[in-house]
Design a protein around this motif. Structure first.
Motif: not given
Length: 248
Positions: A186-200
């Motif tokens: 779950e940590a890996a998914i959260a980091m991936a989503l945040a990395t590919q987003s302009d604003y988290t």
């Protein structure tokens, strides 16, 4: 009687009767017709019913076959306040990421009428939004039955192919030391989503403030804003890291 209690009673009557009348609701709940109209309009905006002349009818949704085991009902009132604030950050035309957290899942009820695209690894989110205005993209990869979500290397590669304007994620704990999770997946998914987003945006109820757990997977710099019902006095460590605090 507060709004949350009125909401439960209105939706229960709607489910039982198939439709509700403004005047009858006002009499049943012993409140004014003005208040009932305001409540029905709010529930309509949240995608929970359809307004009619003089009342409301239910949104036609199939029975949910998924048993979402992430305790979505825990702290429901607090999570709903957080998610209402989160929904206010989303505009028609947005492309957003949503992870598989229980608080993020409760955001679904407030965005059904928005013309947006949601990219997610959560099957309950997909099911909840499938008959709405929302366009859906399910992240591919290995299925985690316990979390009813997609994880793994392929999921990470899938996420890297997309870019979103906003991401909405959850964690198991947040402190001055950073963000904490019970699971590396779950940590890996959260980091991936945040990395590919302009604003988290991090959606987090008060019970998780100051809590640490198994894995400290990222610093506070991973997120841009925290939406929470916690006391602002307990969130000074966020402001020191330039994390915007939005209080629900």
């Amino acid at each position: 009687m507060n709004f949350q209690l009125r909401k439960q009673k209105i939706l229960a009557l709607l489910a039982a009767q198939g439709e509700v009348d403004t005047r009858e609701l006002a009499a049943t709940l012993d409140i004014s017709e003005i208040t009932i109209r305001r409540d029905l309009n709010q529930l309509s905006d949240d995608g929970l019913l359809y307004r009619t002349h003089g009342g409301a009818i239910p949104v036609d949704q199939p029975e949910n076959p998924y048993e979402f085991v992430n305790k979505t009902a825990a702290n429901a009132a607090a999570k709903d306040k957080i998610c209402r604030k989160a929904a206010a950050q989303i505009n028609d035309g947005d492309i957003i990421f949503m992870d598989c957290g229980s608080t993020v899942f409760r955001l679904c009820q407030y965005i059904k009428n928005k013309k947006i695209k949601v990219i997610t690894n959560s099957l309950p989110v997909i099911f909840e939004l499938q008959h709405s205005q929302v366009s859906l993209n399910i992240i591919g990869g290995e299925y985690d039955a316990a979390r009813q979500a997609i994880h793994g290397t392929i999921a990470g590669e899938h996420i890297q192919r997309y870019k979103a304007g906003k991401a909405f994620i959850g964690v198991d704990g947040i402190s001055a030391q950073g963000l904490f999770a019970h699971s590396e997946k779950e940590a890996a998914i959260a980091m991936a989503l945040a990395t590919q987003s302009d604003y988290t945006y991090l959606l987090c109820d008060a019970g998780k403030i100051g809590r640490t757990s198994y894995l400290n997977f990222a610093g506070l710099e991973l997120v841009n804003a925290l939406i929470t019902d916690a006391d602002p006095a307990d969130l000074k460590f966020c402001k020191k890291k330039n994390v915007k605090v939005i209080t629900a």
